[in-house]
Design a protein around this motif. Structure first.
Motif, short mmCIF file in Angstrom:
data_model
loop_
_atom_site.label_atom_id
_atom_site.label_comp_id
_atom_site.label_asym_id
_atom_site.label_seq_id
_atom_site.Cartn_x
_atom_site.Cartn_y
_atom_site.Cartn_z
N ARG A 1 13.75 8.99 7.10
CA ARG A 1 14.82 8.01 7.10
C ARG A 1 14.56 7.00 8.23
O ARG A 1 14.32 7.40 9.37
CB ARG A 1 16.17 8.68 7.31
N PRO A 2 14.64 5.71 7.92
CA PRO A 2 14.44 4.71 8.98
C PRO A 2 15.38 4.91 10.16
O PRO A 2 15.00 4.64 11.31
CB PRO A 2 14.71 3.39 8.26
N VAL B 1 0.87 -1.17 0.00
CA VAL B 1 0.00 0.00 0.00
C VAL B 1 0.91 1.22 0.00
O VAL B 1 1.84 1.31 0.80
CB VAL B 1 -0.92 0.03 1.24
N LEU B 2 0.65 2.16 -0.89
CA LEU B 2 1.45 3.37 -0.90
C LEU B 2 1.25 4.12 0.42
O LEU B 2 0.13 4.25 0.91
CB LEU B 2 1.05 4.27 -2.07
N PRO B 3 2.33 4.61 1.02
CA PRO B 3 2.21 5.33 2.29
C PRO B 3 1.51 6.67 2.08
O PRO B 3 1.55 7.23 0.98
CB PRO B 3 3.65 5.51 2.72
N PHE B 4 0.89 7.17 3.12
CA PHE B 4 0.20 8.45 2.98
C PHE B 4 0.06 9.12 4.34
O PHE B 4 0.16 8.50 5.39
CB PHE B 4 -1.18 8.26 2.34
N ARG B 5 -0.17 10.43 4.27
CA ARG B 5 -0.41 11.22 5.49
C ARG B 5 -1.88 11.06 5.88
O ARG B 5 -2.79 11.30 5.06
CB ARG B 5 -0.11 12.70 5.23
N ILE C 1 9.84 -0.41 5.34
CA ILE C 1 11.00 0.48 5.23
C ILE C 1 10.90 1.34 3.98
O ILE C 1 11.17 2.55 4.00
CB ILE C 1 12.30 -0.35 5.24
N GLN C 2 10.47 0.74 2.86
CA GLN C 2 10.29 1.49 1.63
C GLN C 2 9.26 2.60 1.80
O GLN C 2 9.43 3.72 1.31
CB GLN C 2 9.87 0.55 0.49
N SER C 3 8.18 2.30 2.53
CA SER C 3 7.14 3.30 2.76
C SER C 3 7.68 4.49 3.55
O SER C 3 7.34 5.65 3.27
CB SER C 3 5.97 2.66 3.51
#
Length: 282
Positions: free
Chosen positions: A76-77, A24-28, A67-69
């Motif tokens: 940054r992780p 799932v693409l990350p989002f605010r 991590i990619q999200s």
């Protein structure tokens, strides 16, 4: 007819063999609160202004997606300072060891689930589900107790013990801001009834959970919550809300609903009662 267990096995197989399908693409969600989970298990990121707070780390097989999200959101992780866990099941701590190795973050887990890791690790790994033989519980840096406040930067998170799904379930309540408005977010730490069935209780001698769960719901029923989060995406309709958010960019934020928390608690209680009734009818 397929059983709930059969469906869980199929899902776990898919998560291991095809984790990318759960991307799932990350989002605010709002202000300094972000969704970085997948299509099944939720994970939430908070930008405290003095480092990041991550709530839950999903499955071992989907840690790379998490991590990619975080990267795709521009974070940054290695800036993760705190990793909170709603409870001690492998689908919520699967990426913890990797992310801690990358960031040095301190890990937090409910006191009772830290004890479970030592005394009954098969409960943490959901041994009945098979396939997670190489996952290991971690040793938390901090064991959370009822009423603890976890602070970082501009964020204070109240932890409330809400046992039931596991003995160490923690629910979290905290403010989020877009710089102008401040809203209260709430995350109930474990709504699933699969660990409260009579069969599960007989195998693992955790019958106390059937008493604890309704008590936990009552304990937090009257919390003020503007944004209801879920540690599984389906619990608060995360993906459906995100689709609405994308289609009405200038409209109301579908995650902001001061009445949803009460409905969530009612629904969780009703689901528990349905489980009890179904057992009585067997």
């Amino acid at each position: 007819m397929a059983t709930e267990f059969d469906m869980d096995i199929k899902k776990l197989y898919g998560l291991y063999k095809y984790p990318e399908k759960y991307r799932v693409l990350p989002f605010r969600i709002f202000g300094n609160l972000y969704y970085v989970g997948n299509a099944d298990v939720g994970a939430h990121l908070i930008d405290s202004g003095d480092g990041l707070i991550l709530i839950d780390t999903t499955y071992p097989s989907t840690a790379a997606l998490l991590i990619q999200s975080i990267w795709e959101l521009g974070f940054r992780p290695e800036d993760i300072r705190i990793i909170l866990h709603t409870h001690g099941h492998f689908d919520h701590f699967g990426g913890t060891a990797l992310i801690k190795a990358l960031s040095g973050a301190r890990t937090f887990l409910g006191e009772a689930d830290a004890r479970m890791f030592c005394e009954q690790p098969q409960l943490a790994l959901c041994a009945d589900c098979r396939g997670y033989a190489y996952t290991e519980p971690f040793v938390p840096d901090v064991e959370i107790r009822d009423g603890d406040i976890i602070s970082l930067g501009n964020t204070e998170i109240k932890a409330v013990a809400t046992p039931g799904h596991t003995d160490g379930v923690m629910s979290f309540f905290f403010d989020v801001t877009d710089g102008t408005n401040v809203l209260r977010a709430g995350l109930f730490g474990g709504a699933g009834v699969n660990t409260m069935t009579s069969d599960f209780n007989a195998r693992y001698h955790n019958s106390q959970c059937r008493r604890q769960f309704p008590e936990s719901l009552e304990k937090i029923r009257n919390e003020k919550v503007d944004i209801t989060l879920g540690n599984h995406a389906a619990q608060n309709h995360t993906l459906e809300k995100y689709e609405k958010m994308k289609s009405q960019k200038d409209g109301d934020n579908p995650f902001i609903d001061s009445g949803e928390w009460q409905e969530f608690i009612r629904s969780a209680g009703a689901n528990f009662q349905r489980m009890l009734l179904a057992e009585q009818r067997k």
